[in-house]
Every structure is written in structure tokens, then in C-alpha cells.
Write a protein that holds these residues in place. Structure first.
Motif, PDB file in Angstrom:
ATOM      1  N   LEU A  33     -84.415 -45.712 -28.638  1.00 60.70           N
ATOM      2  CA  LEU A  33     -85.017 -45.930 -27.328  1.00 60.70           C
ATOM      3  C   LEU A  33     -85.462 -44.597 -26.744  1.00 60.70           C
ATOM      4  O   LEU A  33     -86.586 -44.444 -26.291  1.00 60.70           O
ATOM      5  CB  LEU A  33     -84.028 -46.618 -26.380  1.00 60.70           C
ATOM      6  CG  LEU A  33     -84.471 -46.765 -24.927  1.00 60.70           C
ATOM      7  CD1 LEU A  33     -85.746 -47.575 -24.810  1.00 60.70           C
ATOM      8  CD2 LEU A  33     -83.356 -47.407 -24.109  1.00 60.70           C
ATOM      9  N   ASN A  34     -84.568 -43.627 -26.745  1.00 57.94           N
ATOM     10  CA  ASN A  34     -84.926 -42.288 -26.293  1.00 57.94           C
ATOM     11  C   ASN A  34     -83.930 -41.292 -26.852  1.00 57.94           C
ATOM     12  O   ASN A  34     -82.890 -41.660 -27.391  1.00 57.94           O
ATOM     13  CB  ASN A  34     -85.035 -42.208 -24.763  1.00 57.94           C
ATOM     14  CG  ASN A  34     -83.715 -42.409 -24.074  1.00 57.94           C
ATOM     15  OD1 ASN A  34     -82.759 -41.668 -24.305  1.00 57.94           O
ATOM     16  ND2 ASN A  34     -83.633 -43.406 -23.215  1.00 57.94           N
ATOM     17  N   LEU A  35     -84.252 -40.040 -26.737  1.00 55.55           N
ATOM     18  CA  LEU A  35     -83.432 -38.995 -27.344  1.00 55.55           C
ATOM     19  C   LEU A  35     -82.522 -38.278 -26.366  1.00 55.55           C
ATOM     20  O   LEU A  35     -81.775 -37.398 -26.766  1.00 55.55           O
ATOM     21  CB  LEU A  35     -84.340 -37.971 -28.039  1.00 55.55           C
ATOM     22  CG  LEU A  35     -85.187 -38.520 -29.169  1.00 55.55           C
ATOM     23  CD1 LEU A  35     -86.156 -37.463 -29.657  1.00 55.55           C
ATOM     24  CD2 LEU A  35     -84.327 -39.024 -30.301  1.00 55.55           C
ATOM     25  N   GLN A  36     -82.577 -38.624 -25.072  1.00 56.70           N
ATOM     26  CA  GLN A  36     -81.848 -37.824 -24.113  1.00 56.70           C
ATOM     27  C   GLN A  36     -80.926 -38.593 -23.187  1.00 56.70           C
ATOM     28  O   GLN A  36     -80.134 -37.982 -22.488  1.00 56.70           O
ATOM     29  CB  GLN A  36     -82.833 -37.014 -23.287  1.00 56.70           C
ATOM     30  CG  GLN A  36     -83.708 -36.206 -24.204  1.00 56.70           C
ATOM     31  CD  GLN A  36     -84.512 -35.165 -23.492  1.00 56.70           C
ATOM     32  OE1 GLN A  36     -84.345 -34.930 -22.319  1.00 56.70           O
ATOM     33  NE2 GLN A  36     -85.392 -34.517 -24.221  1.00 56.70           N
ATOM     34  N   ASP A  37     -80.990 -39.882 -23.137  1.00 57.00           N
ATOM     35  CA  ASP A  37     -80.200 -40.662 -22.193  1.00 57.00           C
ATOM     36  C   ASP A  37     -78.804 -40.950 -22.737  1.00 57.00           C
ATOM     37  O   ASP A  37     -78.578 -40.914 -23.939  1.00 57.00           O
ATOM     38  CB  ASP A  37     -80.920 -41.984 -21.911  1.00 57.00           C
ATOM     39  CG  ASP A  37     -80.593 -42.554 -20.554  1.00 57.00           C
ATOM     40  OD1 ASP A  37     -79.622 -42.101 -19.932  1.00 57.00           O
ATOM     41  OD2 ASP A  37     -81.321 -43.455 -20.125  1.00 57.00           O
ATOM     42  N   ARG A  38     -77.873 -41.236 -21.854  1.00 56.34           N
ATOM     43  CA  ARG A  38     -76.532 -41.641 -22.266  1.00 56.34           C
ATOM     44  C   ARG A  38     -76.225 -43.069 -21.821  1.00 56.34           C
ATOM     45  O   ARG A  38     -75.149 -43.570 -22.057  1.00 56.34           O
ATOM     46  CB  ARG A  38     -75.490 -40.690 -21.697  1.00 56.34           C
ATOM     47  CG  ARG A  38     -75.561 -39.327 -22.332  1.00 56.34           C
ATOM     48  CD  ARG A  38     -74.519 -38.425 -21.781  1.00 56.34           C
ATOM     49  NE  ARG A  38     -74.571 -37.173 -22.503  1.00 56.34           N
ATOM     50  CZ  ARG A  38     -73.531 -36.632 -23.112  1.00 56.34           C
ATOM     51  NH1 ARG A  38     -72.368 -37.218 -23.082  1.00 56.34           N
ATOM     52  NH2 ARG A  38     -73.664 -35.501 -23.758  1.00 56.34           N
ATOM     53  N   VAL A  39     -77.168 -43.694 -21.145  1.00 53.84           N
ATOM     54  CA  VAL A  39     -76.979 -45.050 -20.651  1.00 53.84           C
ATOM     55  C   VAL A  39     -77.295 -46.029 -21.784  1.00 53.84           C
ATOM     56  O   VAL A  39     -78.329 -45.912 -22.435  1.00 53.84           O
ATOM     57  CB  VAL A  39     -77.918 -45.312 -19.447  1.00 53.84           C
ATOM     58  CG1 VAL A  39     -77.796 -46.740 -18.966  1.00 53.84           C
ATOM     59  CG2 VAL A  39     -77.627 -44.319 -18.335  1.00 53.84           C
ATOM     60  N   PRO A  40     -76.393 -46.999 -22.026  1.00 51.10           N
ATOM     61  CA  PRO A  40     -76.681 -47.976 -23.090  1.00 51.10           C
ATOM     62  C   PRO A  40     -78.004 -48.699 -22.832  1.00 51.10           C
ATOM     63  O   PRO A  40     -78.352 -48.967 -21.681  1.00 51.10           O
ATOM     64  CB  PRO A  40     -75.509 -48.954 -23.010  1.00 51.10           C
ATOM     65  CG  PRO A  40     -74.421 -48.183 -22.344  1.00 51.10           C
ATOM     66  CD  PRO A  40     -75.107 -47.234 -21.391  1.00 51.10           C
TER      67      PRO A  40
END
Length: 119
Positions: A33-40
Motif C-alpha cells: 500500500l505504501n512504504l512509510q505508514d504504520r497504520v494497518p
């Protein structure tokens, strides 16, 4: 930290049979989904393989449609990195290369990704 959807093992196994990897290093396990987020990531209603692409230089991917779209929020294309030649890297640079690849044929197979935060 990359966030995305992990392919269920039964789906991964079926896709590997249907689309034998071209290169020796088989990845074939997630959609980022993305390379920087920590949200599921949110749950996915439907995911479908709609194409296979290869840059003929060691990067092979399956193009994925998620909930009716192939466009990621960052403007690139949803994909599963399928296989890599020795010496080819994974990561942001590779994702940009996938976005420029041409889908050579249309194929379909159901995939059932489940939410996963890769750690």
C-alpha cells in the motif's frame, strides 16, 4: 516501514501454479500500500490479477486490480512483485519501474489479500 496486504497462502500457491515465475528469486507474497505508514491498511473487498509484466531485465510483476482500480494512492500501479533476477533489488526504485511496464496480456485469477503490517 512498508504496509500492505499479504497474500493468503492458498491464493499464493494457486497463483504460482498459474503463473510460473520467470526469475529465480521468487517474491510473490504481498501487495504494498505504501512504504512509510504504520497504520494497518483497510480491508479489501476484491482483488484480481489482471496482467503480467516483465521488464526483460530481471523484474517480473503481476498487475492487480483492488476494489475496481489498478491505481495506488501514490499514482503508481497496484502489483505483486512476482520474481527477480539475481542482483535485482526490491523497494521504492523497483516500484517506479513497475509503474512504467507494459501489461502484455490480460489474465484473471482471484486473490484474497488480508491486511498486514509488515514488520
Amino acid at each position: 516501514m512498508p504496509v500492505g496486504w499479504k497474500l493468503e497462502e492458498r491464493c499464493r500457491a494457486a497463483l504460482l501454479l498459474r503463473f510460473p515465475p520467470r526469475y529465480p528469486r521468487v517474491i510473490a507474497d504481498h501487495v504494498t500500500l505504501n512504504l512509510q505508514d504504520r497504520v494497518p491498511p483497510p480491508p479489501v473487498g476484491a482483488a484480481q490479477v489482471i496482467g503480467r509484466c516483465d521488464d526483460d531485465a530481471g523484474v517480473e510483476a503481476l498487475v492487480v486490480r483492488i476494489d475496481g482500480s489498478t491505481a495506488r494512492p501514490d499514482g503508481l500501479v497496484w502489483h505483486v512483485t512476482w520474481s527477480l533476477a539475481d542482483g535485482r533489488a526490491t523497494g521504492k526504485q523497483r516500484s517506479h519501474r513497475h509503474a512504467r511496464l507494459v501489461v502484455r496480456r490480460t489474465l484473471s485469477a482471484r486473490a484474497g489479500p488480508r491486511a498486514l503490517v509488515e514488520r
